[in-house]
Design a protein around this motif. Sequence first.
Motif, mmCIF file in Angstrom:
data_model
loop_
_atom_site.group_PDB
_atom_site.id
_atom_site.type_symbol
_atom_site.label_atom_id
_atom_site.label_comp_id
_atom_site.label_asym_id
_atom_site.label_seq_id
_atom_site.Cartn_x
_atom_site.Cartn_y
_atom_site.Cartn_z
ATOM 1 N N LEU A 1 16.725 2.233 72.127
ATOM 2 C CA LEU A 1 15.414 2.543 72.726
ATOM 3 C C LEU A 1 14.724 3.681 71.980
ATOM 4 O O LEU A 1 13.498 3.665 71.794
ATOM 5 N N ILE A 2 15.493 4.677 71.552
ATOM 6 C CA ILE A 2 14.911 5.775 70.780
ATOM 7 C C ILE A 2 14.378 5.246 69.448
ATOM 8 O O ILE A 2 13.289 5.622 69.000
ATOM 9 N N LEU A 3 15.118 4.344 68.826
ATOM 10 C CA LEU A 3 14.689 3.787 67.545
ATOM 11 C C LEU A 3 13.410 2.956 67.675
ATOM 12 O O LEU A 3 12.673 2.777 66.698
ATOM 13 N N ASP A 4 13.147 2.454 68.869
ATOM 14 C CA ASP A 4 11.952 1.632 69.093
ATOM 15 C C ASP A 4 10.706 2.460 69.437
ATOM 16 O O ASP A 4 9.643 1.900 69.658
ATOM 17 N N ILE A 5 10.852 3.779 69.489
ATOM 18 C CA ILE A 5 9.719 4.620 69.901
ATOM 19 C C ILE A 5 8.489 4.388 69.029
ATOM 20 O O ILE A 5 7.377 4.225 69.525
ATOM 21 N N GLY A 6 8.687 4.347 67.713
ATOM 22 C CA GLY A 6 7.544 4.219 66.824
ATOM 23 C C GLY A 6 7.281 2.811 66.338
ATOM 24 O O GLY A 6 6.301 2.558 65.650
ATOM 25 N N GLY A 7 8.176 1.874 66.666
ATOM 26 C CA GLY A 7 8.043 0.504 66.181
ATOM 27 C C GLY A 7 9.408 -0.058 65.840
ATOM 28 O O GLY A 7 10.446 0.562 66.104
ATOM 29 N N PRO A 8 9.438 -1.243 65.223
ATOM 30 C CA PRO A 8 10.713 -1.908 64.951
ATOM 31 C C PRO A 8 11.519 -1.287 63.820
ATOM 32 O O PRO A 8 12.713 -1.549 63.682
ATOM 33 N N GLY A 9 10.878 -0.449 62.993
ATOM 34 C CA GLY A 9 11.574 0.188 61.885
ATOM 35 C C GLY A 9 12.371 1.400 62.337
ATOM 36 O O GLY A 9 12.439 1.729 63.526
ATOM 37 N N TYR A 10 12.979 2.088 61.363
ATOM 38 C CA TYR A 10 13.820 3.247 61.671
ATOM 39 C C TYR A 10 13.181 4.550 61.219
ATOM 40 O O TYR A 10 13.731 5.616 61.426
ATOM 41 N N VAL B 1 8.200 7.001 62.898
ATOM 42 C CA VAL B 1 7.608 8.227 63.417
ATOM 43 C C VAL B 1 8.593 9.370 63.196
ATOM 44 O O VAL B 1 9.819 9.168 63.177
ATOM 45 N N ALA B 2 8.077 10.568 62.996
ATOM 46 C CA ALA B 2 8.923 11.750 62.834
ATOM 47 C C ALA B 2 9.037 12.477 64.166
ATOM 48 O O ALA B 2 8.043 12.658 64.881
ATOM 49 N N ILE B 3 10.252 12.878 64.511
ATOM 50 C CA ILE B 3 10.517 13.644 65.729
ATOM 51 C C ILE B 3 11.257 14.914 65.312
ATOM 52 O O ILE B 3 12.297 14.827 64.647
ATOM 53 N N LEU B 4 10.714 16.054 65.657
ATOM 54 C CA LEU B 4 11.258 17.348 65.226
ATOM 55 C C LEU B 4 11.361 17.418 63.703
ATOM 56 O O LEU B 4 12.279 18.031 63.149
ATOM 57 N N GLY B 5 10.449 16.714 63.025
ATOM 58 C CA GLY B 5 10.389 16.781 61.567
ATOM 59 C C GLY B 5 11.338 15.853 60.838
ATOM 60 O O GLY B 5 11.447 15.917 59.612
ATOM 61 N N VAL B 6 12.049 14.996 61.581
ATOM 62 C CA VAL B 6 12.992 14.063 60.946
ATOM 63 C C VAL B 6 12.673 12.645 61.397
ATOM 64 O O VAL B 6 12.048 12.440 62.447
ATOM 65 N N PRO B 7 13.095 11.618 60.632
ATOM 66 C CA PRO B 7 12.865 10.236 61.053
ATOM 67 C C PRO B 7 13.510 9.957 62.410
ATOM 68 O O PRO B 7 14.506 10.592 62.780
ATOM 69 N N GLU B 8 12.964 8.979 63.115
ATOM 70 C CA GLU B 8 13.483 8.678 64.454
ATOM 71 C C GLU B 8 14.956 8.292 64.438
ATOM 72 O O GLU B 8 15.699 8.563 65.398
ATOM 73 N N VAL B 9 15.435 7.653 63.355
ATOM 74 C CA VAL B 9 16.847 7.287 63.293
ATOM 75 C C VAL B 9 17.717 8.538 63.251
ATOM 76 O O VAL B 9 18.798 8.584 63.855
ATOM 77 N N ASN B 10 17.260 9.581 62.539
ATOM 78 C CA ASN B 10 18.000 10.845 62.536
ATOM 79 C C ASN B 10 18.011 11.469 63.930
ATOM 80 O O ASN B 10 19.062 11.890 64.447
ATOM 81 N N PHE B 11 16.828 11.516 64.546
ATOM 82 C CA PHE B 11 16.717 12.138 65.869
ATOM 83 C C PHE B 11 17.552 11.406 66.902
ATOM 84 O O PHE B 11 18.074 12.030 67.849
ATOM 85 N N SER B 12 17.738 10.087 66.746
ATOM 86 C CA SER B 12 18.483 9.302 67.738
ATOM 87 C C SER B 12 19.921 9.775 67.896
ATOM 88 O O SER B 12 20.553 9.522 68.920
ATOM 89 N N PHE B 13 20.435 10.508 66.891
ATOM 90 C CA PHE B 13 21.811 10.994 66.980
ATOM 91 C C PHE B 13 21.940 12.213 67.885
ATOM 92 O O PHE B 13 23.022 12.801 67.996
ATOM 93 N N ILE B 14 20.855 12.556 68.570
ATOM 94 C CA ILE B 14 20.959 13.573 69.615
ATOM 95 C C ILE B 14 21.839 13.069 70.754
ATOM 96 O O ILE B 14 22.481 13.860 71.467
ATOM 97 N N LEU B 15 21.912 11.742 70.923
ATOM 98 C CA LEU B 15 22.769 11.182 71.987
ATOM 99 C C LEU B 15 24.247 11.426 71.701
ATOM 100 O O LEU B 15 24.975 11.910 72.584
ATOM 101 N N PRO B 16 24.767 11.121 70.491
ATOM 102 C CA PRO B 16 26.159 11.507 70.215
ATOM 103 C C PRO B 16 26.391 13.013 70.347
ATOM 104 O O PRO B 16 27.458 13.437 70.797
ATOM 105 N N LEU B 17 25.388 13.812 69.987
ATOM 106 C CA LEU B 17 25.524 15.267 70.110
ATOM 107 C C LEU B 17 25.795 15.663 71.558
ATOM 108 O O LEU B 17 26.690 16.475 71.841
ATOM 109 N N ILE B 18 25.049 15.080 72.484
ATOM 110 C CA ILE B 18 25.254 15.355 73.915
ATOM 111 C C ILE B 18 26.636 14.884 74.354
ATOM 112 O O ILE B 18 27.333 15.556 75.125
ATOM 113 N N CYS B 19 27.058 13.724 73.850
ATOM 114 C CA CYS B 19 28.374 13.181 74.204
ATOM 115 C C CYS B 19 29.494 14.123 73.769
ATOM 116 O O CYS B 19 30.445 14.375 74.531
ATOM 117 N N TYR B 20 29.404 14.645 72.546
ATOM 118 C CA TYR B 20 30.445 15.558 72.064
ATOM 119 C C TYR B 20 30.446 16.864 72.853
ATOM 120 O O TYR B 20 31.508 17.482 73.027
#
Length: 446
Positions: A401-410, A413-432
């Motif tokens: 769902l995070i990857l779909d924020i800006g469209g079908p690509g990865y 859109v930039a979130i916090l200055g990084v591509p959405e695919v990079n930002f999506s790893f905030i979920l594993p960060l919370i898990c750890y």
Amino acid sequence: MDKYREEYKRTFKDEQILDCSKVPVVTKDKIIPFILITSLFALWGFANDITNPMVSAFKKVMELDNFKASLVQLAFYGGYGTMALPAAIFIKKYSYKKGILTGLALYAIGALLFYPAAVYQEYFYFLLALYILTFGLAFLETTANPYILAMGDERTSTRRLNLAQAFNPIGALAGLYVAQTFVLGALQSDDVNFLALSDEAKSLIKTSDLLVIRDPYVGLGVFVLLMLVIIAFVKMPEYNENKKSNVWSGIKRLFKKERFVGGVIAQTFYVGAQIMCWTYIYQYAEVLGINNQTTVYYAMSALGVFLGGRWICTFLLKYINSAKLLFFLSLGAMVFTLGAIFIKGMGGLYSLVAVSFCMSLMFPTIYGIALMGLGDDAKYGSAFLVMAIVGGAIMPSLQGLILDIGGPGYNDVAILGVPEVNFSFILPLICYLIVALYGYRAINYK
């Protein structure tokens, strides 16, 4: 702390503490059953890691958005959440061997269902096939671990299980190799501008690519049926069980124990983090201009780091309390995940690979801490820890769902200055972070 360590020693009777140098890990009369059951660890490792690249493959072939593509993991790991407890009840009522045979039958049925799914070219049918396949995996994982522990002297049970578990990453590496060589490398949709093709051309490529995806699973199903026949005709050891024990009373006792409940929660988030890191490495690499077939080498590297970390951590556990090591490695995983989020270029990809070293300790350590002191309820507790694998179904879908924020690509859109695919790893960060909190609390459990 001393009480904690003494309880650990009493509960698991670690062979390093007890003198069992002359006790065989497996007696001669059980070598054949041990080899057969040990081979199952490789079988579910193969299934796990041939499936991770399928998220990216289905996305292209079936023209899906990221969320729909992630339903591959929802179907796959959802089967664990559905079937683990029924498997434990089944084994309690019947026997280990019947549990193994049932698991193999479900595994084979799910794999063979890829054949009609490819014929009808319906994504839902592929998801259903994966769901049924993991019914079998849940049966096998819930059954094989305690069965291996029971196949010999209690003093060598830990060594016996570690030996069996060593074959799981070997199967996983084989799954990745097959995915790279026979699936990703053969997909025509990966070599053309699929979206720009005519409907007729798309249809031809789609038919061809779905056959490419189908064939390894059908071959796997045939092999699993062969294993089922062999195990059915081999005399397997059976062990007396207390079949009259009340299931629900045991479950109620389990959920009154903070150590166990916390372990199930931590395991759920850990598995979710693991699957996200190993699934979305393909999307992460694609933004860097690396195709899926080449990315498999990075996925293999992550698995190799994971395997090496498991042996290193096993050595470190001689000197460091398991809960402390879990805590520190969880912090390490958070640091590497932050690197994957904010380091652009290949450095971020290397950081994502390095996370696997920190993950290597987590599953068995959470498992051991959560089951400590449960006695006869440990079998049901084990089932809930297997059910916690459902985290691998939920978390990747949220990341999709995070990857779909800006469209079908990865990189839409930039979130916090990084591509959405990079930002999506905030979920594993919370898990750890959640796993780290469990490790910190476990240090002081009595």
